[in-house]
Design an enzyme around this catalytic site. Structure first.
Site, short mmCIF file in Angstrom:
data_model
loop_
_atom_site.label_atom_id
_atom_site.label_comp_id
_atom_site.label_asym_id
_atom_site.label_seq_id
_atom_site.Cartn_x
_atom_site.Cartn_y
_atom_site.Cartn_z
N ASN A 10 -12.29 -4.99 -18.89
CA ASN A 10 -11.79 -4.85 -17.52
C ASN A 10 -12.97 -5.07 -16.57
O ASN A 10 -13.80 -4.18 -16.38
CB ASN A 10 -11.19 -3.46 -17.33
CG ASN A 10 -10.63 -3.26 -15.93
OD1 ASN A 10 -10.85 -4.07 -15.03
ND2 ASN A 10 -9.90 -2.16 -15.73
N HIS A 22 0.85 -1.19 0.00
CA HIS A 22 0.00 0.00 0.00
C HIS A 22 0.89 1.24 0.00
O HIS A 22 1.69 1.44 0.91
CB HIS A 22 -0.90 -0.01 1.23
CG HIS A 22 -2.15 0.81 1.07
ND1 HIS A 22 -2.14 2.12 0.66
CD2 HIS A 22 -3.47 0.48 1.26
CE1 HIS A 22 -3.38 2.57 0.60
NE2 HIS A 22 -4.21 1.60 0.96
N HIS A 54 2.37 -20.05 -14.33
CA HIS A 54 1.29 -19.28 -14.95
C HIS A 54 1.20 -17.91 -14.29
O HIS A 54 1.50 -17.75 -13.10
CB HIS A 54 -0.05 -20.02 -14.81
CG HIS A 54 0.00 -21.46 -15.24
ND1 HIS A 54 0.06 -21.83 -16.56
CD2 HIS A 54 0.04 -22.60 -14.52
CE1 HIS A 54 0.12 -23.16 -16.64
NE2 HIS A 54 0.10 -23.63 -15.41
N HIS A 103 -3.83 -8.57 -13.66
CA HIS A 103 -5.09 -7.83 -13.78
C HIS A 103 -5.20 -7.16 -15.15
O HIS A 103 -4.34 -6.38 -15.54
CB HIS A 103 -5.19 -6.79 -12.67
CG HIS A 103 -6.29 -5.79 -12.89
ND1 HIS A 103 -7.60 -6.15 -13.10
CD2 HIS A 103 -6.27 -4.44 -12.93
CE1 HIS A 103 -8.34 -5.07 -13.26
NE2 HIS A 103 -7.55 -4.02 -13.16
#
Length: 508
Positions: free
Chosen positions: A435, A314, A398, A402
């Site tokens: 998306n 973060h 693999h 995103h």
């Protein structure tokens, strides 16, 4: 192919070969990798041979002497055995509970919600709120986006005129959540009452009662269920939900955790003319996923994967990172999600931080030694060396990255030095479904399974980015080979059509 090679400068016999691209150099690196990885076995093997040779010289008299020694030191033997049993018990009682992914499902909307790029542009024009310049801007974005002709949008957006309202948003949420859960429950022999943990993540739609309460009411889940509703955490919220479920499964024994990852389009379609907010209209599409996790050791035999690692990064303390993806009003008071021009740079820096933490957990010793040697050479010996980028293909089989957009995938492919084969699930998911926010990782995993690529023991790396700014990773180990003929997923009926060639610019 041969003609192309013949024209390259390196094919000239008077010039030195390009050693960086040499296939032989690749095999040298692989040999080094195997040598370091199996170095312990090479070191221990001679010792084992010497031990066996020494034991082979023992006679019956030697064995009798050893037995007499142990018999007359009975107290020492009892102490050693008791200590061994005690330490073994402590280990088995305190070790983390395994987290199994029993199965998952991805929602596939009906065909009447398909939105071709021509339909998208037509509906945008009929909305009557976009200027001609911004309609042309959306067309250019769409032509370069990597999206195909079969993505999905909700009725409220496709309708003329559009009808974004709370009732339509709830309708979309119920359609996605219940559709994914119904398919998941049909795959596995688990009753809704068996679910002890429920986590729903949806970044931009948070009604009252909550989405998790809607699921509890619809499926009549038990009254003492631990339910959570995560909002405002962006496209990386899916892996945050997985990490939260992992922690909860360490606390509550012998239970199941249901995770729902989705986004809601209806109330978050932007009807203004701020270009930084129009990009999301061109990329985001309808979709969602349901994942069933378990900490029951008896579920090992039927589960698909075991969760190996989760790493969360973060960067919200940095103002530039915090503000690069922001939901806000434009100058006309219309709400949308603004994407900053710093987004790609922020995503790259956050990814570096994330893989710096993940690398030591997953990379083979050969890559860690090379990285450490490069670091020492640069920092302490002041050598002019390029930063060493670890070869993550030696750690993972693999990759599920995103599908945020073509630019994001291009940048990650370049920085992580991945091949087209590794990027195929992400690119095909972006092309076929767009998306879908936090659920895109599961469409990508479903693509890998549908292609018959998932083998027992394979490691899969899921990477997601989200507002805040966050980068999260999850590593899964396949517990069995997945037979696509026995699977039900959004890809199965059309997987033979993929992969497809996606041009840099596809004119509408």
């Amino acid at each position: 192919m041969s003609e192309t090679i013949a024209k390259t400068p390196n094919s000239d016999p008077r010039k030195l070969p390009d050693f960086k691209q040499s296939v032989k150099l690749k095999y040298v690196k692989l040999g080094y990798h195997y040598l370091i990885t199996h170095g312990m076995y090479l070191f221990v093997s001679p010792l084992l041979v010497l031990l066996v040779a020494q034991l082979s010289t023992f006679s019956l008299q030697d064995l009798h002497l050893l037995w007499d020694h142990l018999r007359f030191n009975l107290i020492s033997v009892i102490i050693c055995v008791g200590l061994t049993i005690f330490l073994s018990t402590v280990y088995f009682l305190t070790r983390p509970r395994p987290v199994y992914l029993v199965n998952f499902s991805c929602y596939k909307p009906d065909d009447d919600r398909k939105c071709t790029r021509q339909v998208f542009m037509g509906r945008s024009k009929l909305a009557g709120t976009f200027t001609d310049e911004n309609l042309d801007f959306q067309r250019k974005i769409l032509e370069r986006s990597g999206l195909g002709e079969s993505t999905y949008l909700p009725d409220a957006v496709l309708r003329v005129p559009p009808n974004p309202c709370m009732a339509e948003a709830r309708k979309e949420a119920e359609m996605v959540m219940f559709g994914a859960i119904d398919e998941l429950l049909a795959k596995i022999d688990i009753k809704p009452k068996d679910i002890g943990i429920l986590i729903v993540n949806c970044s931009l739609f948070n009604p009252t009662p909550s989405l998790s309460a809607m699921i509890i009411n619809h499926y009549k889940l038990r009254g003492n269920i631990n339910s959570y509703n995560l909002g405002g955490m962006g496209c990386s919220a899916g892996l945050i939900s997985i990490d939260l479920a992992k922690d909860l499964l360490q606390v509550y024994p012998n239970t199941y955790a249901l995770v729902i990852s989705m986004e809601n389009i209806t109330l978050n379609w932007y009807f203004g003319n701020e270009r930084s907010m129009l990009v999301s209209n061109c990329l985001f599409r309808m979709g969602g996923a349901a994942i069933m996790l378990s900490n029951k050791r008896s579920d090992h035999w039927r589960s698909k994967y075991r969760l190996v690692h989760t790493v969360r990064t973060h960067r919200g303390a940095d103002d530039k990172c915090f503000s690069c993806v922001t939901q806000m009003e434009d100058s006309m008071g219309k709400v949308g999600v603004s994407l900053s021009k710093d987004l790609m740079a922020v995503a790259g820096d956050t990814l570096k931080t994330n893989i710096t933490t993940l690398g030591p957990l997953v990379l083979p010793m050969s890559e860690q030694l090379l990285f450490f040697a490069t670091l020492v050479g640069k920092k302490f010996l002041k050598m002019k060396l390029k930063p060493y980028i670890p070869d993550f293909t030696l750690a993972f089989d693999h990759f599920c990255i995103h599908a945020g957009g073509r630019a994001v995938l291009d940048e990650l492919e370049k920085n992580l030095r991945l091949t087209d084969w590794h990027m195929e699930p992400s690119r095909m998911t972006l092309y076929r479904f767009g998306n879908t926010s936090s659920s895109s990782l599961w469409y990508e995993l479903a693509y890998t399974e549908a292609k018959g690529r998932m083998r027992r023991g394979d490691l899969t790396w899921q990477i997601a980015f989200g507002s805040g700014f966050k980068c999260n990773s999850a590593v899964w180990k396949a517990l069995r080979t997945v037979n696509p003929a026995k699977e039900k997923s959004p890809w199965i009926e059309e997987i033979h059509r993929f992969p497809v060639d996606i041009p840099k610019v596809s004119v509408i």
